[in-house]
Every structure is written in C-alpha cells, then in structure tokens.
Design a protein around this motif. Sequence first.
Motif, PDB file in Angstrom:
ATOM      1  N   GLU A 155      14.167   6.169   6.502  1.00 29.58           N
ATOM      2  CA  GLU A 155      14.129   7.244   5.358  1.00 29.58           C
ATOM      3  C   GLU A 155      12.790   7.343   4.735  1.00 29.58           C
ATOM      4  OE1 GLU A 155      16.784   7.496   1.101  1.00 29.58           O
ATOM      5  OE2 GLU A 155      17.250   5.847   2.617  1.00 29.58           O
ATOM      6  N   GLN A 156      12.058   6.297   4.447  1.00 27.90           N
ATOM      7  CA  GLN A 156      10.759   6.022   3.879  1.00 27.90           C
ATOM      8  C   GLN A 156       9.946   7.029   4.799  1.00 27.90           C
ATOM      9  OE1 GLN A 156       8.354   2.662   2.230  1.00 27.90           O
ATOM     10  NE2 GLN A 156       7.965   2.662   4.319  1.00 27.90           N
TER      11      GLN A 156
ATOM     12  N   ASP B 222       0.741  -1.178   0.023  1.00 26.70           N
ATOM     13  CA  ASP B 222       0.114  -0.028   0.035  1.00 26.70           C
ATOM     14  C   ASP B 222       0.902   1.292   0.009  1.00 26.70           C
ATOM     15  OD1 ASP B 222      -2.104  -1.556   0.053  1.00 26.70           O
ATOM     16  OD2 ASP B 222      -2.438  -1.487   2.324  1.00 26.70           O
ATOM     17  N   ILE B 223       1.698   1.292   0.849  1.00 25.09           N
ATOM     18  CA  ILE B 223       2.790   2.484   0.941  1.00 25.09           C
ATOM     19  C   ILE B 223       3.500   2.685  -0.410  1.00 25.09           C
ATOM     20  CG2 ILE B 223       4.919   3.432   1.976  1.00 25.09           C
ATOM     21  CD1 ILE B 223       4.338   1.496   4.463  1.00 25.09           C
ATOM     22  N   ASP B 224       3.895   1.508  -1.160  1.00 24.92           N
ATOM     23  CA  ASP B 224       4.390   1.729  -2.482  1.00 24.92           C
ATOM     24  C   ASP B 224       3.608   2.447  -3.303  1.00 24.92           C
ATOM     25  OD1 ASP B 224       7.036   0.523  -1.485  1.00 24.92           O
ATOM     26  OD2 ASP B 224       6.334  -1.366  -2.308  1.00 24.92           O
ATOM     27  N   LYS B 225       2.527   1.844  -3.573  1.00 23.07           N
ATOM     28  CA  LYS B 225       1.173   2.444  -4.353  1.00 23.07           C
ATOM     29  C   LYS B 225       1.037   3.739  -4.221  1.00 23.07           C
ATOM     30  CE  LYS B 225      -3.759   2.052  -5.423  1.00 23.07           C
ATOM     31  NZ  LYS B 225      -4.812   1.644  -4.920  1.00 23.07           N
ATOM     32  N   VAL B 226       1.022   4.490  -3.068  1.00 27.47           N
ATOM     33  CA  VAL B 226       0.803   5.872  -2.729  1.00 27.47           C
ATOM     34  C   VAL B 226       2.101   6.588  -2.971  1.00 27.47           C
ATOM     35  CG1 VAL B 226       0.422   7.694  -0.797  1.00 27.47           C
ATOM     36  CG2 VAL B 226      -0.526   5.278  -0.676  1.00 27.47           C
ATOM     37  N   LEU B 227       3.345   6.127  -2.630  1.00 28.48           N
ATOM     38  CA  LEU B 227       4.422   6.865  -3.186  1.00 28.48           C
ATOM     39  C   LEU B 227       4.670   6.751  -4.780  1.00 28.48           C
ATOM     40  CD1 LEU B 227       7.126   5.550  -0.514  1.00 28.48           C
ATOM     41  CD2 LEU B 227       5.909   7.590  -0.571  1.00 28.48           C
TER      42      LEU B 227
ATOM     43  N   GLY C 228       0.420   9.093   6.295  1.00 30.10           N
ATOM     44  CA  GLY C 228       0.218   9.547   7.507  1.00 30.10           C
ATOM     45  C   GLY C 228       0.840   8.554   8.546  1.00 30.10           C
ATOM     46  N   HIS C 229       0.254   7.399   8.382  1.00 32.83           N
ATOM     47  CA  HIS C 229       0.839   6.238   9.378  1.00 32.83           C
ATOM     48  C   HIS C 229       2.298   5.963   9.116  1.00 32.83           C
ATOM     49  CE1 HIS C 229      -2.529   5.067  11.730  1.00 32.83           C
ATOM     50  NE2 HIS C 229      -3.383   5.959  11.021  1.00 32.83           N
ATOM     51  N   THR C 230       2.619   6.183   7.779  1.00 31.30           N
ATOM     52  CA  THR C 230       4.006   5.586   7.533  1.00 31.30           C
ATOM     53  C   THR C 230       4.719   6.874   7.968  1.00 31.30           C
ATOM     54  OG1 THR C 230       3.095   4.657   5.425  1.00 31.30           O
ATOM     55  CG2 THR C 230       5.630   4.998   5.574  1.00 31.30           C
TER      56      THR C 230
END
Length: 604
Positions: A557-558, A342-347, A542-544
């Motif tokens: 770093e992420q 999910d994080i990769d998709k948003v980034l 936000g959570h990341t």
Amino acid sequence: MMDQDILYLVGSKEDGSLLVPAETLVALFTLQYCRNPAVSVVIVDKKEAHVSQSSDECKTESQETVKELWFPVNAECIAFPISYKELSECPTVVRDCVLPVILMASEPWCVAGLCSSLRVMLIKTVKKYPTHYCKKLLGFRGGCMQACAEVSVWTKFCEIEVVNTLKEVYNNKSIVQGKLCIPKDILRYENHFQFPPILHNGLKIKQQYIRDTVKDRAERQRLLSLKLSELPEMEHEYAEGLNMTMADVMLFTCFHIIISKLKNHVHLDDMCPLVMKWYRLLCGNEYVNLSLSLLQKTVDIHNTFQEHNLEIVVPEVQRESLYNSDPERYKPRWRAFTHQDDIDKVLEILGVSCIEPSYDNHPLGDSIKLPWSEYPGALSPQEGQLPPSRLERKCQQLDNIVSAVMSLVNEGDVIVDFCAGGGHVGIILAYLLPSCKILLVENKDHSLRRAKQRVDALKLKNVEYLQCNLDYFQGTFDLGVCLHACGVATDLVMQKCFEQRAKFVCCPCCYGGVRPNHILEYPRSKTYRDIPLALEEYLILGHTSDQTHDENNPKTEQGQLCMRYIDNDRLLLAQSLGYSTKLVLMEPKTCSPKNHLLIGVLEN
C-alpha cells in the motif's frame, strides 16, 4: 534495393575541405582505423543541428542550444570511399534519428547513435572479413559499450562527456579571464587508470600472464597455486583493461586534439601521467599511426591557445572509477533509500503540501479485453518468446494499453512504440491499424529481431525499426506509447511526446531507476520543486515505489502511494505544457505490480 549497409554522418563540403561535427570526426577516425569498413559511408550536408521544440520547462542546462562546432578534415587522406547527400535525399527512417545512423540493406531498419553505429560497423566488418584486426575492438564477447549512456557511466563518458570536452577545449571555453581550467574529464580519466582493470576470466588471464613473464620455475609454480584474490593486480593499460577496444579509438580521437592544444601550456606528464602513458601507447599502434593524418588539419589550425602566461586551474575531482561511479549521483546514507524513517519524512512533506494524487476512472470501462482467440497466432505475446507463467498477465496489460491507444488514435497517425522490446504493443497496433505507421524504437538488436520475425509472419507493411536509445530518436509522430519503460525511460518517452506535441499512453516501471542524467532533471514538475522536495527525498520516493508485491504484503500500500506521487509529478509537468491527463489503474490491478497508465492529450 541497397546491397550494402550505409553509415550516414553529418558533414559539409566547403572550399575544398570537409567540415564535420565532433561526433562525425570520432566516427571517421574509427573508420579510418579499420581501413576497409564493410559499410558505405555517406556524408549528409546538414549544417543546422537538430534543435527540439520542447518548452523551457522541459529543458535541462545540457540541452540548451549551443552553436555547433565544426572540425576540418582532409578528405583526400580518407582511406575508404565516401559520397555526399542532402538530408532531404535520405530515407525517412534515417531522418527520424540523430546521426550517425546505419541503414541496413533492404530493410526499413536503422541503428542510431555514435557507439551503437560504430559497434554495428565493426560487427559487419568482422562478419565480412573474419580475420580482420579490428575484431578485438569489440571487446569481451563483443560487448564493448553495449549499455546506453542513460544508464552506463562509462558509455556516457566515451560517447558524450569527452566529446563535449573536445568541443569546449577546441572552442577556447576552458579559458576564463586569463585562467586555463583543466577539463575535469582528463582528471577523471587519470583516476580511472588508477583502479585495477576489470578482468573477465581473471584467474585464467593472470595465470597465463605469469606463465609468459615469470622465468623462475619455483616462483612461477608458487604464483600459479594462489587464489585469484591473492594474485597481484595487473596494470591497467588500455581504456577497458588489458586489451585495446573501440573505446580506446573513440577516446584517442578526442584526446589527441585536446592534448595537442594543452601541451604547450600545461605539463601533462606531471598532471596526468597515466593518461599520457595510455596516449603514447595508442600513438605506437600501427593503425592509429596510419590514421593520424585525418586529424592533422584540425590540429594544425588550432594547436594552441592564443593567450600566453595562462594561470592553470586544476579542479577537484573525486577519485572514482568510470566503470561504476557517477560523481554527480546522489549517494544515500547507509547505502539504501528505503529506511522507514526516511520514507515517513518524505510522505509527511508531501502530505503537508496538500498534494493528494488519485486515480481517474478507466476511460474504457468494460471494453478493454481484446479477442485474442480471434487473432493470428503471431500476434500473441507467446510468439515474443514470453514464458507461459506471464502470458495471461501480459495479455491483460496489452488489453489495457492497446485499448487506451485505440481510443485516442486517428486514421493515418504515426505511432511510436518506445522501448518496444519484442514488439508486443507495436505489432498488435500495426495489425489493428493498417492505415497507421508504427515505429518500433528499441536499443537491443535481439529484441527487435524477434519483433521483425513476427511482423514478417503477419506480412505487415506498416512497421519500421529504429535500433537506438531514446535520445537519438527525433522523428515526427502523433502518439507515443510504452509498456513498462524502466526508470528514466518513461520520462524520456514523455519528453519526446512533449517535443512533438503528441498524445501519450505510458506504463512506467522500475521507479527506483529514476535519477537525473544529462537529459532529465528531477522532480519533473515545478509544483514538486516548489514544495520544495529535494532530490534525495525524491529518490527515496522512487525506490519505495518499487515495494509493490502483493495485496498481503504490508509494504504494498505504501509503495502504491509512492507510485502515485511519482506519476502525479510526471503528469503535473504535462499539464503545465497544455495536456489534459489521466492516471489510470489497469484492470485487473493484479496484471502487474506496476499497473499505472499515464494518458495525455493536448487540450484545444
């Protein structure tokens, strides 16, 4: 000097009657229930409701200006003395807040907000009359509705949503084209009663109930031998469980008028039997019954809808408890926001949009370290009861944020330290800037008390204390500052600065706490909304952002990148409102995992 605390409420005398907004009506009924409250009550003649001057982009639908609704009250039946003042006659610290407000005797200290001011009124009354029956209204360990509406679904329901439902029903907003739509909040409250009450010391309470009610000795002994999880649930009688609290009195005020208006058109016992059972239980309370005359004028004037043969519309409402659920809150899959896919998709979405947030140079270069050894001891964060392990890093954080403020401030400015806590930022600003007025805005009493002790030790005369949630502050100021304002608090601070066209220096924190509420929408900027970035994707971001640990952690770093994206969104909104902004990394960057400074000044 005052010899008694004063509760200021909005109202107006007109043709021999007292007209009040819904919030004042709830406050007056609660005061009437107490009969002899240990505060003086002043009605402030202020027919014009406060309307902020924020731009349209800052506003949410709930903030749109609505014609203020006033309720008639028979002043002659009020059981306690009241006096009247114009708003201009009230102290500045009172005018800086949305009423209701309690002004403490002999102090530049006020408590604002409906729940907060009524809690303080009850605390003061119990302190003056230790055996007063209203002591139980404060709940377990005096914590009834202590959490603010921005983070507590329950406080939001009692303080805002049901009050707004009262206004809608009273103003016939529930009727559209011959259809009467049952307010969702009635059905939500019905669902609330279907869940077991939350019990503090649950085993002890259930065992005592068994001793009081089970007559058969063998059965009583069998039940007393069971574990808490094996015992049957107890009946959810009152708003917060087994005992009547301030929440019951506040909610009853609204429901009494709503039920009086609906009962001739709707079979409420069929639709919401548990609410009606609670309502009748409250009606049977001696002090509630003695207070009903205060509401009678409102009930008599509009006790029914003028239209007849209305079609009843019952909306669908999710079956959830009001203690810990928000029907409008996004619920992620797997109950988590930080799955790497999910994080990769948003980034990837943000990368394709060509938004590349970066840091500006620190505006103060090498001149950010304050000479702590030359200052009085009461200025040190150590005096704010900070653990030694955090003292050095806290001083470094203060070096950055105070130096940034000093580079922007003008002589005579009014500076607001939002989410002030123990006053680490505001107190040193008050010391360094004696010509400026410093307002400490904080909703926790014990934190402000610690701040006041330090201010008194330093003999500073330019500090005032406002114990309230951010949305109840409405004062005029020149610069707003906050250090580690959690989640939505940073956006609320910036919103206040936008409304006043004030400069800001903000250090955000707890990015995972960012979520929409009755004041704010996310994403904040039109740029991010136009990407488009969906709410659930923004919440993942936000959570990341909270995965910032140390330089050796692979997630740091992420997390730092996601922090930059969230803060870039905040600053893009500020830029659209005419601000020149900077996103600065505090020095040294190890002073905090949340080491961003957001700085904004209106362009000429």
